[in-house]
Write an enzyme that holds these catalytic residues in place. Structure first.
Site, PDB file in Angstrom:
ATOM      1  NE  ARG A 212      -3.813  -2.194   0.113  1.00  0.00           N
ATOM      2  CZ  ARG A 212      -4.568  -2.579  -0.902  1.00  0.00           C
ATOM      3  NH1 ARG A 212      -4.458  -1.965  -2.077  1.00  0.00           N
ATOM      4  NH2 ARG A 212      -5.427  -3.549  -0.772  1.00  0.00           N
TER       5      ARG A 212
ATOM      6  CD  GLU B   7     -11.770  -2.729   1.184  1.00  0.00           C
ATOM      7  OE1 GLU B   7     -11.139  -3.625   0.584  1.00  0.00           O
ATOM      8  OE2 GLU B   7     -12.964  -2.474   0.969  1.00  0.00           O
TER       9      GLU B   7
END
Ligand code: CA
Length: 417
Positions: A237, A363
């Protein structure tokens, strides 16, 4: 439902109805087979012995390879004819194999004695971004919490061309990637990712392609798709966040993608077909058709070095996807781009509407703000070295239950030699 002469307990992922295809190594030789119960039926040997009696193949050998690409290129009517032949051959009422013990021992090998290999040679890999929930969650974290979806998202099945050479079969270790990280106001550095994540997806395997310059219409799109695998899209990420503007994912994604070894056919999935969500605004005519998904449960699980068994951290379902497979194929080829046998189309992360159904760590932990607590006393935001992740997928309807066999991998240290 027809039964096999091979004893298969109810709820087993590979009943006679499923017959997923894979490539496996046994005694140093790679062959093609279908899974049936705890065994694999060796199709390479069946064909070699002249026992694959399928008229649609016109005597052509399709399983004398180490991947399924030649079979995929034969097309939907051949896939269907071979499936019908195999269901008949393995059925409880068919004596040919049932009553020939020597032949049975040759052709049916326990899965415990084989090593699964890549089922197809993947020439092209595209990853979509078709879950409204995932795109909204990522948009909130990466861009703008008040306006997470970009204006194109509900008009275009957004995707990018990924790296086919980095697709590996379940069980292959994935090394923590290094890349450019930009932390706060400091100058960028090159270092191992500190935000190693994975995304739960399905990968649709293209059977027959199209000629360059000639799109596949939405009404014919599903005829071009052979089957489905489970896919884990490994993602760094921090590398992704710094590099993705303006051209999208690159080194944050192309260091490894895991697929399950068994390809479940589209034909086996038909009973699990369900209507997709309402699409508003209505898509352009080349994408307009009732969107259809499949009711497939996916379970994301983690195991650290201190844990003996996997712990489930998310449970999602493919039925939530906004853009469907036919729309992805039609969009992918509307400009004339040519799909080829063995290409894989990733669905994009499959996130559902509730936090327990989110299909990625970013998430599930909301960008690292809410760590996941494990029964080993450890907690995780992103993956540590030696952590293992697994996705197990299953479709169920009444007594019918078919499984995918799972995709799994362990994280290696960036310094592993
Ligand atoms: Ca992805």
């Amino acid at each position: 439902m027809q039964k096999s002469f091979i004893e298969i307990p109810s709820g087993h992922p590979f009943p006679l109805y499923n017959l997923p295809y894979g490539a496996f190594e046994h005694k140093g030789k790679t062959s093609i087979g279908v899974a049936i119960g705890d065994d694999v039926l060796n199709l390479t040997l069946l064909e070699e012995k002249g026992l694959l009696k399928v008229g649609a193949l016109n005597g052509k050998k399709v399983f004398n390879h180490t991947t399924l690409n030649a079979f995929l290129a034969t097309g939907k009517s051949c896939w269907s004819a071979v499936r019908q032949f195999l269901i008949h051959l393995l059925a409880v009422d068919t004596p040919d194999l049932r009553d020939n013990e020597a032949l049975r021992r040759e052709l049916l090998i326990p899965q415990s004695q084989i090593l699964m290999k890549m089922p197809v040679h993947v020439g092209g890999y595209t990853d979509f971004y078709s879950s409204l929930e995932h795109a909204t969650n990522l948009g909130k974290m990466f861009r703008d919490p008040t306006n997470p979806l970009l204006p194109n998202w509900k008009h275009i099945p957004v995707g990018y061309d990924g790296r086919a050479s980095a697709i590996v079969v379940s069980g292959t270790k994935i090394k923590r990637p290094k890349g450019q990280l930009k932390i706060g106001e400091d100058a960028p550095i090159c270092a191992p990712t500190r935000q190693f994540d994975t995304e739960v997806e399905l990968g649709f395997v293209i059977g027959t392609g199209n000629e360059l310059g000639y799109p596949i219409s939405i009404d014919l799109a599903s005829d071009h798709v052979f089957g489905v695998v489970v896919l884990l899209d490994w993602s760094a990420r921090d590398i992704q966040r710094w590099e993705y503007v303006p051209l999208g994912p690159f080194l944050g994604k192309n260091f490894g993608t895991t697929i399950s070894p068994w390809i479940v056919t589209m034909e086996a999935l038909q009973p699990f077909s369900v209507q997709g969500p309402v699409q508003d605004p209505k898509p352009l005519p080349y994408l307009s058709r009732q969107n259809t998904n499949f009711d497939i449960d996916l379970h994301l699980q983690i195991k650290t070095q201190k844990m003996d068994t996997y712990k489930e951290i998310a449970h999602t379902n493919y039925k939530y996807m906004y853009w469907d497979l036919a729309q992805q194929v039609a969009h992918h080829t509307v400009n004339g781009c040519n799909l080829q046998p063995g290409d894989i189309l990733g669905t994009g992360t499959i996130s559902g509407p509730t936090p327990g159904s989110y299909g990625s760590l970013i998430e599930l932990t909301w960008g690292g703000a809410h760590p996941i607590h494990l029964n080993s006393g450890e907690e995780r935001t992103y993956l540590a070295d030696n952590d293992s992740m697994q996705v197990v997928a299953m479709a169920k309807k009444g007594d019918l239950c078919i499984g995918f066999g799972g995709a799994e991998a362990t994280v290696l240290s960036a310094d592993d030699v």
